[in-house]
Enzyme design. Structure first.
Site, PDB file in Angstrom:
ATOM      1  CB  ALA A 119      -0.590   0.317   1.220  1.00 18.74           C
ATOM      2  N   GLY A 121       2.004   5.224  -1.778  1.00 18.32           N
ATOM      3  CA  GLY A 121       1.235   6.289  -1.574  1.00 18.32           C
ATOM      4  C   GLY A 121       0.069   6.293  -2.186  1.00 18.32           C
ATOM      5  CE1 TYR A 123      -2.690   2.582  -6.487  1.00 21.01           C
ATOM      6  CE2 TYR A 123      -3.199   0.382  -5.879  1.00 21.01           C
ATOM      7  CZ  TYR A 123      -2.422   1.387  -7.401  1.00 21.01           C
ATOM      8  OH  TYR A 123      -2.693   1.309  -8.209  1.00 21.01           O
ATOM      9  CG  ASP A 208      -2.826  -6.646  -6.779  1.00 23.23           C
ATOM     10  OD1 ASP A 208      -3.744  -6.914  -8.330  1.00 23.23           O
ATOM     11  OD2 ASP A 208      -1.961  -6.790  -6.491  1.00 23.23           O
ATOM     12  CG  ASP A 210      -5.970  -2.285  -6.557  1.00 24.48           C
ATOM     13  OD1 ASP A 210      -5.851  -2.426  -7.841  1.00 24.48           O
ATOM     14  OD2 ASP A 210      -5.837  -3.888  -6.066  1.00 24.48           O
ATOM     15  CG  HIS A 230      -6.704 -12.124 -15.109  1.00 26.31           C
ATOM     16  ND1 HIS A 230      -8.317 -11.266 -15.208  1.00 26.31           N
ATOM     17  CD2 HIS A 230      -6.038 -11.281 -14.826  1.00 26.31           C
ATOM     18  CE1 HIS A 230      -7.665 -10.485 -15.519  1.00 26.31           C
ATOM     19  NE2 HIS A 230      -6.400 -10.616 -15.098  1.00 26.31           N
ATOM     20  N   GLY A 232     -10.573 -12.552 -16.352  1.00 24.79           N
ATOM     21  CA  GLY A 232     -10.976 -11.882 -18.067  1.00 24.79           C
ATOM     22  C   GLY A 232     -10.077 -12.832 -18.776  1.00 24.79           C
ATOM     23  CD  GLU A 300      -1.637 -10.030 -14.156  1.00 22.13           C
ATOM     24  OE1 GLU A 300      -2.054  -9.985 -13.664  1.00 22.13           O
ATOM     25  OE2 GLU A 300      -1.696  -9.844 -15.674  1.00 22.13           O
TER      26      GLU A 300
END
Lengths: 351, 348
Positions: A119, A121, A123, A208, A210, A230, A232, A300
Site C-alpha cells: 500500500a 502512495g 493506495y 493486491d 485494491d 484471471h 478476464g 504478472e
C-alpha cells in the site's frame, strides 16, 4: 627378556590401534558435521539429502519442460466446470469442497498464514476495506499475520482484528512509477520470507490491496503452490492470453504454449515454494531491467511464465479473483475476492 | 612377570577409558554443533518446516458428521475431486504426456509388492507380463514378490530398469490370515532398506491382470482405490465392519468411499503408517477372538476414513472383471481375474 619385549611390543601395538580408533572417531564426526555445514551454507538445500528423504520427495515440484505442446486445458468443459487440471491439480470452485471437513483437518495443524499487501502512495486508502473485509471472510478462525508494505506508515488505519491475528507494518521507499512499485514487489516478498517468514509462517499469500473480500476464503486454498485464474481470461484461447510475446524478454511465452492466464493479484503456497517463485521472478525481472525491457503486464507476465513451467499444485477459480466492474457469469456463482473499481488517474503516481 | 601384566592391563584400561571418553566428547561436540547450526542457520528451519509438512496428513476425527460425498452427482458425469480436494483419477481427467514429462525429470522408482502364497503362484505369470506392458511403462519399477514357494515363481522377462526380488514367507492355512498377514510384512518392508531404494510403493493383489495403462497419474502421498462394487452405493450400505467390539468399527452415518485393499500405495512413510495401524488393530481384534468382516480391508477403510488419502483412483484402477463394464468405467486398467475360490484357496 624376550617376554618383556613381546609384551612391550604388544602394548605399543594396542596403544597405537586405540589411538588410531580415537582419531578416526573424531575425524568421522567432524567430517559428517562438516559436510552438513557445507551443505547448508551453500543455501542449496535441494542438493543435500536430509534424513534419507529423496530430493524429489521434498520438492514435490512439477517442473515441465519448455516447448512441451500439450492441449490447452479447459476450465469450462462441455458438462460444466472442471475441477482438475491435466496435471491433476485441483481447481477450487464452490461446491467442490466441504468447508467444515477441511477446517476440521487444518485446525489440527496449528498453522499460520502470512499475508502480504503493498500500500504505497495513495493506495493506503484501500487498506480499511481490505482489512475489515478480510477479518470477516479471510481464513476466519485461523492465525493470520498481515504484512503491510508502505511508504507512509502513519496512514495505516487501525482496524479491529480478531484474536490471533496481527498487522506488521513495513516501511519501504516511495516510487514515482506504479509499474516500478509492482515490479519491486517480488524482491520485497523474497526478502521478507528470507528474513522472517521462514520462522513465522507456514503458508503465505501475496495479495493486491485494491481489493475487497465478499465471500468465504479459507483453508481450501492452501497448498504447495497456488495460483488464481484471471477472471478476464478463463474462456480465452491460449494464443490470446496477454503473455509477454517478445522473445527478448525473460517472460516470453510462445503462442503455442500456455495452460491458464494467472492473475498476479494472488500468489500463494508454502513459504518455501513461494520463496522459490519470488526469487526466480526477481532474477528474471532484473535481467529484463538490465536490457531496458518491461514485460507487458510487469510481474504478472513473469508470474505466468513461472507457473507455466512450475505448475501450481492448486488453482483457485475466478471466484477468488474477480473484478467489481464485471457482472457475474453463470460459472462464477460466488464472488469471494474482487478488485474494486478505482479511478486510475486519482490513485496512481503516474499514468 | 606379574607386575608387567598388571602394568599392561592398567595401560590398556587407561587407553580404553580414553577411547570411550574421546568418542563421547566427540558425540557431545557434534550435537552441540548441530544445535548451533539449528539456531544460527535460517535455511535449516525452512527444511525442517517442509519435512514437518510432509507429516501433515489429512486427519479428521471420528464421529465428525457431514454429507456423504458422491461420485456420480456433480457437475460432470463423474466427480473428479473429493470434498477434501483430493483428485479422483478417471480417464479424461489428466494428460498423461504432460504428467509423464513432469515425473520423468524426477528419476523416480516405484516399489510394488505382491503376495503369491500356495496356489496363488499361478497368477504370477499373467500379472507380471501384463504389468510389463501397462504398469509404469518407462519408469523404474522394483517388484517385491512374497511367496512360500519360491520355486513356483515363473521366469518372466522384465524390461530395462525393472527388477524382481523374491522374498520367502511362511505358509498359512487360511486365506484370511494370508490377507491380513500382509500388513505386518508390509509394515516391516516400508521401514527396511527398501525404503531407500524407491520413492513410492504400491501394494497390489496378485490375482489380477493389467489391461490398460497405469502410470504416474497414480502417484501421490497416500493413494487409495475405490472398490469396484461399491462406488455407487450409499455409505450405509458399505460393507464396513459394524460391530463396535471390533477395532475396524465404523458407525452408520460415517464414511466417504469404500476402498479396496487389493490396491493401495503412496510414499513409504504413509504406507508404513497405514500398514502399522492395520496390523495393530488386527492384533487387538485377534486377542479378543474377533475378525473384521472383510479382514484387512475393513481396517484399511477405517484408517482411510480418518486419515484422508491425498489421491483416489477410480474403479478403472481395480475393476471387477474384464468382461463386465458400466457406463462410467470407460477404461479398465487393472482387473481381478476370474478364479475358482474353492480350488485356489487353502481354506473355505
Amino acid at each position: 627378556m624376550q617376554r618383556q619385549n613381546v609384551n612391550t611390543f604388544l602394548l605399543v601395538v594396542v596403544g597405537m590401534s586405540l589411538t588410531g580408533a580415537i582419531y578416526l572417531g573424531y575425524t568421522y564426526t567432524w567430517f559428517r558435521c562438516g559436510e552438513q555445514r557445507q551443505c547448508l551454507k551453500s543455501g542449496e538445500q535441494r542438493k543435500c539429502s536430509n534424513s534419507g528423504l529423496k530430493e524429489h520427495q521434498k520438492n514435490l515440484y512439477m517442473h515441465s519442460p519448455q516447448g512441451l505442446l500439450n492441449k490447452q486445458p479447459s476450465v469450462v468443459g462441455p458438462e460444466g466446470i472442471i475441477s482438475l487440471t491435466p496435471w491433476l491439480a485441483p481447481i477450487v470452485w464452490e461446491g467442490s469442497f466441504d468447508s467444515m471437513l477441511l477446517d476440521s483437518i487444518y485446525k489440527q495443524q496449528n498453522i499460520t498464514i502470512a499475508t502480504t499487501v503493498f500500500a504505497l502512495g495513495k493506495y493506503t486508502q484501500f487498506l480499511t476495506a481490505f482489512l475489515e473485509s478480510a477479518e470477516q471472510h479471510y481464513f476466519v478462525g485461523f492465525r493470520v499475520h498481515y504484512y503491510v508494505f508502505t511508504d507512509k506508515p502513519e496512514e495505516i488505519p487501525l482496524v479491529k482484528l480478531d484474536k490471533e491475528r496481527q498487522v506488521v507494518v513495513l516501511k519501504v521507499p516511495s516510487s514515482t512509477r506504479w509499474q516500478e512499485i509492482t515490479l519491486r514487489r517480488m524482491e520485497m516478498v523474497e526478502n521478507l520470507i528470507e528474513d522472517r517468514l521462514a520462522y513465522e509462517a507456514d503458508y503465505i499469500f501475496c495479495l493486491d490491496v485494491d481489493t475487497k473480500f465478499y465471500g468465504h476464503w479459507g483453508v481450501e486454498t492452501l497448498g504447495h503452490l497456488v495460483g488464481v485464474i484471471h477472471p478476464g481470461y478463463y474462456e480465452t484461447a491460449r494464443e490470446q492470453f496477454p503473455y509477454e510475446r517478445r522473445p527478448e524478454s525473460q517472460a516470453f511465452i510462445p503462442s503455442t504454449e500456455g495452460d491458464f492466464y494467472y492473475g498476479g493479484a494472488v500468489i500463494g503456497g508454502l513459504v518455501k515454494d513461494v520463496q522459490e517463485l519470488t526469487k526466480t521472478c526477481r532474477v528474471q525481472l532484473d535481467i529484463d531491467a538490465a536490457k531496458s525491457i518491461e514485460a507487458a503486464w510487469q510481474e504478472e507476465s513473469h508470474l505466468n511464465k513461472y507457473f507455466l513451467y512450475n505448475k501450481p499444485s492448486k488453482l483457485l477459480s475466478p471466484e477468488y479473483l474477480w473484478q467489481d466492474f464485471k457482472a457475474k457469469t453463470k460459472e462464477v456463482k460466488i464472488i469471494r475476492f474482487s478488485q474494486v473499481i478505482k479511478n486510475y488517474a486519482a490513485v496512481r503516481p503516474n499514468p | 612377570m606379574k607386575l608387567n601384566r598388571i602394568f599392561i592391563l592398567f595401560i590398556l584400561l587407561l587407553l580404553g577409558i580414553l577411547f570411550y571418553g574421546a568418542s563421547y566428547l566427540g558425540y557431545i561436540q557434534e550435537s552441540y554443533r548441530k544445535l548451533q547450526i539449528q539456531i544460527t542457520d535460517p535455511s535449516i528451519k525452512t527444511v525442517l518446516m517442509t519435512e514437518e509438512h510432509k507429516d501433515f496428513g489429512l486427519r479428521s476425527s471420528p464421529g465428525f458428521l457431514y454429507s456423504q460425498p458422491s461420485l456420480l452427482e456433480g457437475r460432470t458425469d463423474v466427480v473428479s475431486i473429493t470434498p477434501w480436494l483430493a483428485p479422483i483419477i478417471w480417464e479424461g481427467s489428466f494428460d498423461s504426456t504432460l504428467i509423464d514429462s513432469i515425473y520423468k525429470q524426477q528419476n523416480i522408482t516405484i516399489a510394488t509388492t505382491v503376495f503369491a502364497l500356495g496356489k496363488y503362484t499361478r497368477f504370477l505369470k499373467e500379472f507380471l507380463e501384463s504389468a510389463e506392458q501397462h504398469y509404469f511403462v518407462g519408469f523404474r519399477v522394483r517388484y517385491y514378490l512374497f511367496t512360500d514357494q519360491p520355486e513356483e515363481v515363473p521366469e518372466i522377462k522384465l524390461g530395462e530398469e525393472r527388477y524382481l526380488t523374491i522374498l520367502k514367507v511362511p505358509s498359512l492355512d487360511r486365506w484370511q490370515d494370508i490377507s491380513m498377514g500382509r500388513m505386518e510384512i508390509l509394515e516391516k518392508l516400508t521401514k527396511s532398506e527398501v525404503a531407500n531404494e524407491a520413492d513410492y510403493i504400491f501394494c497390489l493383489d496378485v490375482d489380477t491382470k493389467f489391461y490398460g495403462p497405469w502410470g504416474v497419474e497414480t502417484l501421490g502421498r497416500l493413494v487409495a482405490v475405490i472398490h469396484p462394487w461399491f462406488y455407487d452405493y450409499p455409505r450405509d450400505q458399505f460393507t464396513y465392519e459394524r460391530r463396535p467390539e471390533s477395532q475396524a468399527f465404523i458407525p452408520v452415518g460415517e464414511g466417504d468411499y469404500y476402498y479396496t485393499a487389493a490396491a493401495f500405495g503412496g510414499l513409504f512413510k504413509e504406507v508404513h503408517e497405514l500398514t502399522k495401524y492395520c496390523r495393530e488393530r488386527q492384533s487387538i481384534d485377534a486377542s479378543k477372538a474377533i475378525e473384521a468382516l472383510w479382514h484387512d480391508e475393513s481396517h484399511l477403510n477405517k484408517y482411510l476414513l480418518y486419515n484422508k488419502p491425498s489421491k483416489l483412483l477410480s474403479p478403472e484402477y481395480l475393476w471387477r472383471d474384464i468382461s463386465s463394464s458400466t457406463r462410467h468405467v470407460k477404461v479398465i486398467r487393472l482387473s481381478h481375474v476370474a478364479k475358482n475360490n474353492v480350488e485356489v484357496r487353502p481354506n473355505a
